[in-house]
Design a protein around this motif. Structure first.
Motif, PDB file in Angstrom:
ATOM      1  N   ASP A 191     104.818  51.223 -82.876  1.00  0.00           N
ATOM      2  CA  ASP A 191     103.853  50.131 -83.075  1.00  0.00           C
ATOM      3  C   ASP A 191     103.253  49.688 -81.745  1.00  0.00           C
ATOM      4  N   ARG A 192     104.108  49.580 -80.729  1.00  0.00           N
ATOM      5  CA  ARG A 192     103.612  49.168 -79.406  1.00  0.00           C
ATOM      6  C   ARG A 192     102.666  50.220 -78.828  1.00  0.00           C
ATOM      7  N   ALA A 193     102.968  51.492 -79.081  1.00  0.00           N
ATOM      8  CA  ALA A 193     102.097  52.566 -78.589  1.00  0.00           C
ATOM      9  C   ALA A 193     100.738  52.504 -79.279  1.00  0.00           C
ATOM     10  N   VAL A 194     100.724  52.304 -80.589  1.00  0.00           N
ATOM     11  CA  VAL A 194      99.466  52.199 -81.329  1.00  0.00           C
ATOM     12  C   VAL A 194      98.690  50.968 -80.876  1.00  0.00           C
ATOM     13  N   GLU A 195      99.399  49.877 -80.602  1.00  0.00           N
ATOM     14  CA  GLU A 195      98.733  48.668 -80.109  1.00  0.00           C
ATOM     15  C   GLU A 195      97.975  48.949 -78.815  1.00  0.00           C
ATOM     16  N   PHE A 196      98.628  49.636 -77.862  1.00  0.00           N
ATOM     17  CA  PHE A 196      97.961  49.949 -76.598  1.00  0.00           C
ATOM     18  C   PHE A 196      96.808  50.922 -76.801  1.00  0.00           C
ATOM     19  N   VAL A 197      97.071  51.967 -77.576  1.00  0.00           N
ATOM     20  CA  VAL A 197      96.042  52.985 -77.807  1.00  0.00           C
ATOM     21  C   VAL A 197      94.835  52.381 -78.522  1.00  0.00           C
ATOM     22  N   GLY A 198      95.085  51.572 -79.555  1.00  0.00           N
ATOM     23  CA  GLY A 198      93.992  51.000 -80.335  1.00  0.00           C
ATOM     24  C   GLY A 198      93.232  49.904 -79.627  1.00  0.00           C
ATOM     25  N   GLU A 199      93.904  49.205 -78.711  1.00  0.00           N
ATOM     26  CA  GLU A 199      93.248  48.107 -78.004  1.00  0.00           C
ATOM     27  C   GLU A 199      92.531  48.576 -76.745  1.00  0.00           C
ATOM     28  N   TYR A 200      93.145  49.512 -76.013  1.00  0.00           N
ATOM     29  CA  TYR A 200      92.587  49.930 -74.727  1.00  0.00           C
ATOM     30  C   TYR A 200      92.476  51.453 -74.566  1.00  0.00           C
ATOM     31  N   ASP A 236      93.413  35.576 -94.613  1.00  0.00           N
ATOM     32  CA  ASP A 236      93.292  35.415 -96.059  1.00  0.00           C
ATOM     33  C   ASP A 236      94.382  36.127 -96.852  1.00  0.00           C
ATOM     34  N   HIS A 237      95.161  36.996 -96.212  1.00  0.00           N
ATOM     35  CA  HIS A 237      96.112  37.807 -96.971  1.00  0.00           C
ATOM     36  C   HIS A 237      97.512  37.702 -96.385  1.00  0.00           C
ATOM     37  N   ARG A 238      98.467  37.581 -97.259  1.00  0.00           N
ATOM     38  CA  ARG A 238      99.862  37.470 -96.844  1.00  0.00           C
ATOM     39  C   ARG A 238     100.464  38.852 -96.624  1.00  0.00           C
ATOM     40  N   GLY A 239     101.478  38.892 -95.768  1.00  0.00           N
ATOM     41  CA  GLY A 239     102.234  40.122 -95.579  1.00  0.00           C
ATOM     42  C   GLY A 239     101.589  41.127 -94.657  1.00  0.00           C
ATOM     43  N   ILE A 240     100.553  40.733 -93.895  1.00  0.00           N
ATOM     44  CA  ILE A 240      99.917  41.645 -92.944  1.00  0.00           C
ATOM     45  C   ILE A 240     100.735  41.658 -91.651  1.00  0.00           C
ATOM     46  N   ASP A 241     101.085  42.835 -91.200  1.00  0.00           N
ATOM     47  CA  ASP A 241     101.834  42.991 -89.955  1.00  0.00           C
ATOM     48  C   ASP A 241     100.824  43.096 -88.806  1.00  0.00           C
ATOM     49  N   VAL A 242     100.641  42.017 -88.055  1.00  0.00           N
ATOM     50  CA  VAL A 242      99.646  41.953 -86.988  1.00  0.00           C
ATOM     51  C   VAL A 242     100.299  42.386 -85.675  1.00  0.00           C
ATOM     52  N   LEU A 243      99.776  43.447 -85.072  1.00  0.00           N
ATOM     53  CA  LEU A 243     100.384  44.003 -83.873  1.00  0.00           C
ATOM     54  C   LEU A 243      99.814  43.434 -82.581  1.00  0.00           C
ATOM     55  N   VAL A 244      98.706  42.720 -82.648  1.00  0.00           N
ATOM     56  CA  VAL A 244      98.100  42.153 -81.444  1.00  0.00           C
ATOM     57  C   VAL A 244      97.679  40.718 -81.736  1.00  0.00           C
ATOM     58  N   ASP A 245      98.010  39.822 -80.817  1.00  0.00           N
ATOM     59  CA  ASP A 245      97.707  38.404 -81.002  1.00  0.00           C
ATOM     60  C   ASP A 245      96.352  38.050 -80.397  1.00  0.00           C
ATOM     61  N   GLY A 246      95.905  36.835 -80.711  1.00  0.00           N
ATOM     62  CA  GLY A 246      94.701  36.301 -80.074  1.00  0.00           C
ATOM     63  C   GLY A 246      93.396  36.660 -80.737  1.00  0.00           C
ATOM     64  N   LYS A 247      93.424  37.268 -81.903  1.00  0.00           N
ATOM     65  CA  LYS A 247      92.184  37.637 -82.586  1.00  0.00           C
ATOM     66  C   LYS A 247      91.754  36.470 -83.478  1.00  0.00           C
ATOM     67  N   THR A 248      90.898  35.606 -82.941  1.00  0.00           N
ATOM     68  CA  THR A 248      90.469  34.416 -83.675  1.00  0.00           C
ATOM     69  C   THR A 248      88.996  34.476 -84.080  1.00  0.00           C
ATOM     70  N   ASP A 249      88.285  35.526 -83.660  1.00  0.00           N
ATOM     71  CA  ASP A 249      86.873  35.622 -84.014  1.00  0.00           C
ATOM     72  C   ASP A 249      86.735  36.264 -85.393  1.00  0.00           C
ATOM     73  N   PHE A 250      85.492  36.487 -85.815  1.00  0.00           N
ATOM     74  CA  PHE A 250      85.251  37.057 -87.133  1.00  0.00           C
ATOM     75  C   PHE A 250      85.529  38.559 -87.135  1.00  0.00           C
ATOM     76  N   SER A 251      85.654  39.108 -88.320  1.00  0.00           N
ATOM     77  CA  SER A 251      86.175  40.464 -88.483  1.00  0.00           C
ATOM     78  C   SER A 251      85.104  41.530 -88.672  1.00  0.00           C
ATOM     79  N   PHE A 252      83.993  41.193 -89.324  1.00  0.00           N
ATOM     80  CA  PHE A 252      82.970  42.193 -89.656  1.00  0.00           C
ATOM     81  C   PHE A 252      81.775  42.033 -88.733  1.00  0.00           C
TER      82      PHE A 252
END
Length: 237
Positions: free
Chosen positions: A31-40, A102-118
């Protein structure tokens, strides 16, 4: 924008749960590897791919070929920047919350995402770079598009985007890179040719700028020598 239905009747939400659910079943290090790869990581890889492509396109046989090829490579990051700017009003208009809001049970791997999604900025950037590279060089472009698709998967896996956020980013990035490409090439190619004729910075466009300098009307032998030998440039100036 109203939250999406959590039921299985909504394929966007169902696919979100399916892909993000993989994170819950994966080891922590993955999960940590995907977080780094997907973010940076993937965006960095795409930037390096652009640099690699630029380095190769400089070695074209003639200045005209090199200039048009390098101009196409330069368009890739410019297209990515324009696509992200276009996305700013789109996000503000749609106002779609992040899926974990809006949805329960989502496993969020990166914090600080407060802006809109689309739509997803990461997906937009990645696909604009990939599509822009495809204009410049088919093989590099296909690799770039593959990295962009992987980027989109990572954003959903990380729980920060719906699948349609990613698809929207892919569509936006591709549209900007391809639809504006003719105009961009018309503007960038003459500029690249002008840079390529310079004895000082010509190697940014063509690996053999001395040939271009020597071909210029009225070019002196000292100018051509300066283009061939960097140590002679100051003397020629």
């Amino acid at each position: 924008m109203a939250g999406l239905d959590e039921s299985g009747s909504n394929p966007d939400v169902s696919l979100l749960y399916d892909i993000n659910g993989l994170a819950k079943d994966s080891p922590h290090w993955f999960d940590r590897a995907v977080e780094f790869v997907g973010e940076y990581g993937l965006l960095l890889a795409l930037v390096l791919l652009v640099v690699w492509c630029w380095w190769g396109q400089r070695k074209r046989g003639t200045l005209d070929d090199a200039a048009s090829s390098v101009a196409a490579v330069v368009w890739a990051p410019l297209a990515a920047g324009i696509a992200v700017l276009v996305n700013v009003p789109i996000r503000g208009f749609v106002e779609r919350p992040r899926p974990f809001v809006d949805h329960r049970g989502i496993d969020v791997l990166v914090d600080g995402k407060t802006d809109f999604s689309f739509v997803s900025d990461h997906a937009t950037l990645a696909m604009a770079l990939g599509a822009g590279l495809f204009v410049a060089h088919r093989k590099f472009g296909l690799v770039g598009i593959g990295l962009a698709v992987l980027e989109g998967f990572c954003r959903v896996f990380m729980g920060v985007h719906y699948p349609t956020d990613v698809v929207g980013g892919f569509a936006l990035g591709t549209a900007v890179a391809l639809l504006l490409s003719p105009l961009a090439m018309a503007l960038l190619t003459p500029l690249a040719k002008a840079v390529g004729r310079s004895a000082r910075v010509g190697r940014l466009v063509w690996s053999r700028p001395a040939e271009a300098v020597a071909a210029l009307p009225g070019a002196s032998s000292s100018q051509a020598a300066a283009a061939q030998d960097p140590d002679e440039r100051d003397l020629a100036a």
